[in-house]
Design a protein around this motif. Structure first.
Motif, PDB file in Angstrom:
ATOM      1  N   HIS A  15     -12.195  10.709   7.535  1.00 16.19           N
ATOM      2  CA  HIS A  15     -13.009   9.636   8.121  1.00 16.19           C
ATOM      3  C   HIS A  15     -14.013   9.027   7.141  1.00 16.19           C
ATOM      4  O   HIS A  15     -14.736   8.108   7.492  1.00 16.19           O
ATOM      5  CB  HIS A  15     -13.764  10.176   9.346  1.00 16.19           C
ATOM      6  CG  HIS A  15     -12.860  10.486  10.505  1.00 16.19           C
ATOM      7  ND1 HIS A  15     -12.334   9.524  11.320  1.00 16.19           N
ATOM      8  CD2 HIS A  15     -12.387  11.666  10.965  1.00 16.19           C
ATOM      9  CE1 HIS A  15     -11.577  10.088  12.256  1.00 16.19           C
ATOM     10  NE2 HIS A  15     -11.590  11.393  12.063  1.00 16.19           N
ATOM     11  N   ASN A  72     -13.632   7.222   4.501  1.00 14.22           N
ATOM     12  CA  ASN A  72     -13.365   5.848   4.070  1.00 14.22           C
ATOM     13  C   ASN A  72     -12.809   4.980   5.200  1.00 14.22           C
ATOM     14  O   ASN A  72     -12.159   3.960   4.945  1.00 14.22           O
ATOM     15  CB  ASN A  72     -12.370   5.860   2.894  1.00 14.22           C
ATOM     16  CG  ASN A  72     -12.931   6.588   1.691  1.00 14.22           C
ATOM     17  OD1 ASN A  72     -14.095   6.433   1.375  1.00 14.22           O
ATOM     18  ND2 ASN A  72     -12.091   7.390   1.042  1.00 14.22           N
ATOM     19  N   LYS A  73     -13.037   5.395   6.413  1.00 11.37           N
ATOM     20  CA  LYS A  73     -12.496   4.669   7.556  1.00 11.37           C
ATOM     21  C   LYS A  73     -13.210   3.332   7.723  1.00 11.37           C
ATOM     22  O   LYS A  73     -14.429   3.245   7.621  1.00 11.37           O
ATOM     23  CB  LYS A  73     -12.655   5.508   8.822  1.00 11.37           C
ATOM     24  CG  LYS A  73     -12.084   4.839  10.062  1.00 11.37           C
ATOM     25  CD  LYS A  73     -12.294   5.710  11.293  1.00 11.37           C
ATOM     26  CE  LYS A  73     -11.799   5.003  12.546  1.00 11.37           C
ATOM     27  NZ  LYS A  73     -12.010   5.818  13.754  1.00 11.37           N
ATOM     28  N   ILE A  74     -12.434   2.291   8.007  1.00  7.97           N
ATOM     29  CA  ILE A  74     -13.010   0.967   8.264  1.00  7.97           C
ATOM     30  C   ILE A  74     -13.373   0.885   9.742  1.00  7.97           C
ATOM     31  O   ILE A  74     -12.517   1.035  10.626  1.00  7.97           O
ATOM     32  CB  ILE A  74     -11.996  -0.145   7.901  1.00  7.97           C
ATOM     33  CG1 ILE A  74     -11.649  -0.054   6.409  1.00  7.97           C
ATOM     34  CG2 ILE A  74     -12.555  -1.518   8.247  1.00  7.97           C
ATOM     35  CD1 ILE A  74     -10.581  -1.036   5.980  1.00  7.97           C
ATOM     36  N   LEU A  75     -14.641   0.651  10.026  1.00  4.11           N
ATOM     37  CA  LEU A  75     -15.129   0.636  11.401  1.00  4.11           C
ATOM     38  C   LEU A  75     -14.906  -0.725  12.046  1.00  4.11           C
ATOM     39  O   LEU A  75     -15.015  -1.764  11.399  1.00  4.11           O
ATOM     40  CB  LEU A  75     -16.618   0.980  11.437  1.00  4.11           C
ATOM     41  CG  LEU A  75     -17.024   2.341  10.861  1.00  4.11           C
ATOM     42  CD1 LEU A  75     -18.525   2.513  10.936  1.00  4.11           C
ATOM     43  CD2 LEU A  75     -16.323   3.475  11.596  1.00  4.11           C
ATOM     44  N   THR A  76     -14.611  -0.676  13.337  1.00  4.12           N
ATOM     45  CA  THR A  76     -14.516  -1.917  14.102  1.00  4.12           C
ATOM     46  C   THR A  76     -15.927  -2.421  14.400  1.00  4.12           C
ATOM     47  O   THR A  76     -16.918  -1.696  14.200  1.00  4.12           O
ATOM     48  CB  THR A  76     -13.762  -1.683  15.421  1.00  4.12           C
ATOM     49  OG1 THR A  76     -14.537  -0.781  16.234  1.00  4.12           O
ATOM     50  CG2 THR A  76     -12.384  -1.075  15.170  1.00  4.12           C
ATOM     51  N   LYS A 134     -19.343  -0.150  14.739  1.00  2.00           N
ATOM     52  CA  LYS A 134     -20.558  -0.421  13.957  1.00  2.00           C
ATOM     53  C   LYS A 134     -21.776  -0.546  14.859  1.00  2.00           C
ATOM     54  O   LYS A 134     -22.867  -0.077  14.524  1.00  2.00           O
ATOM     55  CB  LYS A 134     -20.370  -1.701  13.143  1.00  2.00           C
ATOM     56  CG  LYS A 134     -19.368  -1.569  11.998  1.00  2.00           C
ATOM     57  CD  LYS A 134     -19.211  -2.882  11.249  1.00  2.00           C
ATOM     58  CE  LYS A 134     -18.217  -2.761  10.095  1.00  2.00           C
ATOM     59  NZ  LYS A 134     -18.028  -4.042   9.383  1.00  2.00           N
TER      60      LYS A 134
END
Length: 327
Positions: free
Chosen positions: A230, A232-236, A240
Motif C-alpha cells: 500500500h 505506493n497506492k494511488i488514492l481516489t 484522500k
C-alpha cells in the motif's frame, strides 16, 4: 526471568510449538532454583475475586497474565501494541492488556495494575516436587503460596513495578542448603538455590516466552507485505478526503484512546427529525423491561458497565445539548 546453567543451552521453536522456550541443563552438583510464587486474589469484571498463582519477578519491567486467566476475568481488553524483548534478543509482540486490582491473600494489601496478556506465562513451578518433610517449617508461618513445593500452573507475573513495594525487611534460612524465606505483603515467599535434590542426576530449568513464535513471525511478515503493497497506492478522491478528515480530527484522550470524528458525505441535517421515533422506541423498550424483571436487571447491568468503560456518557439535558451544538 533469567535462568543460569553450567552446560548446553538449546533454543527450540517449530511450527507446531505453542511457545518458544529456553532450557538450561544443570549437571553436578545437583541443585534447583525455587522461584518466588504467591497466591493473590484478582478482581474480575463483576467485582468478584478469583484466586490465582503469581510468579514474582524483579527482572521484568512489566506485569503479565495468561490468556486463560484473562478469559476467566472477563475484563475489557485494551489494544496495546507492545514489543517485549527477552533472553537472547528474542522479541514478542503483544496486542492486548487489561487493568484490574490484585489483593493479598494474607493481608489487606491491594494494588491496581496493568497486565499484558500472554498465551502462557511459564512452565509449572517449581520444576519438580520438593520434599519439605525435613525442613521443620514454623507452624504459624503465613506462606504466600502454601504449596510452593508442588509444580502448579502460573497465571500471573508480577514485575519490578510492584516487586520492591511488596517486600518487608524480614528474611531467614532454615539451613544453609535451603532457599531463603522472605516476608512480603503477600505472605512469606520461598526463593533461592536448593542443593542436593535426589530425584534425578539432571535437572532442567525451562523459561517459556510463550509467544507462538511461528505465528508471530507469519503475522509480522504479513503486515510488512501489506505495508509495502500500500506504500505506493494511488488514492481516489474519496480516500484522500478520508485521510484528510482523519488527520484534521484525530486526537488522543487522557486514557490513551484515539478519538476521530465521524465522517459524513452530506451534512447530518439531511437525516431529518428522528427524536420522535427514538423516543417511541425507547418507551416501548421500557414497557418491555417493566414486564420482565430479570431482563431489566441484565439490561441495567450491561448499560452501567458500558458507561463505566467510557463507551458512552450522559448528555444531560437534551435541550442544552442541542443549544451547545448550534453555538
Amino acid at each position: 526471568m533469567i535462568a543460569a546453567g553450567t552446560s548446553a543451552f538449546t533454543n527450540s521453536s517449530t511450527a507446531s510449538d505453542s511457545a518458544a522456550s529456553l532450557s538450561a541443563t544443570l549437571n553436578t552438583p545437583r541443585c534447583t532454583i525455587i522461584l518466588a510464587t504467591a497466591l493473590v486474589k484478582v478482581t474480575n469484571n463483576w467485582g468478584m475475586p478469583i484466586l490465582c498463582r503469581a510468579l514474582l519477578d524483579s527482572g521484568s519491567q512489566l506485569n503479565f497474565v495468561s490468556e486463560r486467566l484473562a478469559v476467566q476475568l472477563g475484563i475489557h481488553r485494551n489494544f496495546s501494541q507492545t514489543e517485549i524483548s527477552g533472553i537472547g534478543d528474542y522479541n514478542v509482540s503483544i496486542r492486548h492488556s487489561i487493568c484490574t486490582t490484585i489483593t493479598s491473600n494474607t493481608s489487606a494489601y491491594s494494588a491496581e495494575l496493568t497486565f499484558l496478556i500472554l498465551s502462557r506465562i511459564s512452565e509449572p513451578q517449581p520444576e519438580c516436587n520438593v520434599n519439605i518433610s525435613q525442613w521443620n517449617l514454623l507452624a504459624n508461618l503465613q506462606l504466600a503460596d502454601p504449596l510452593f513445593f508442588k509444580p502448579q500452573k502460573i497465571d500471573m507475573l508480577l514485575g519490578a513495578e510492584i516487586y520492591v513495594d511488596l517486600l518487608i525487611n524480614e528474611q531467614f534460612r532454615l539451613a544453609d542448603h535451603l532457599p531463603i524465606f522472605q516476608n512480603t505483603k503477600l505472605g512469606w515467599i520461598v526463593t533461592g538455590r536448593l542443593s542436593a535434590i535426589k530425584h534425578s542426576s539432571l535437572l532442567a530449568n525451562k523459561i517459556t516466552t510463550t509467544s507462538i513464535a511461528s505465528l508471530e513471525l507469519l503475522l509480522r511478515q504479513f503486515w510488512e507485505i501489506e505495508t509495502h503493497a500500500h506504500s505506493n497506492k494511488i488514492l481516489t478522491a474519496e480516500e484522500k478526503l478520508c485521510e484528510a478528515h482523519f488527520s484534521s480530527t484525530v486526537q488522543r484522550a487522557e486514557n490513551g484512546r484515539f478519538i476521530v470524528s465521524l465522517p459524513f458525505k452530506q451534512p447530518p441535517s439531511v437525516l431529518g427529525e428522528s427524536l420522535t421515533t427514538a423516543k417511541r422506541r425507547f418507551f416501548a423498550l421500557e414497557r418491555k423491561l417493566a414486564k420482565n424483571s430479570s431482563l431489566k436487571k441484565q439490561y441495567i447491568q450491561f448499560m452501567s458497565e458500558y458507561e463505566t468503560l467510557h463507551h458512552m456518557k450522559r448528555l444531560g439535558n437534551y435541550a442544552d445539548f442541542v443549544a451547545n451544538k448550534e453555538m
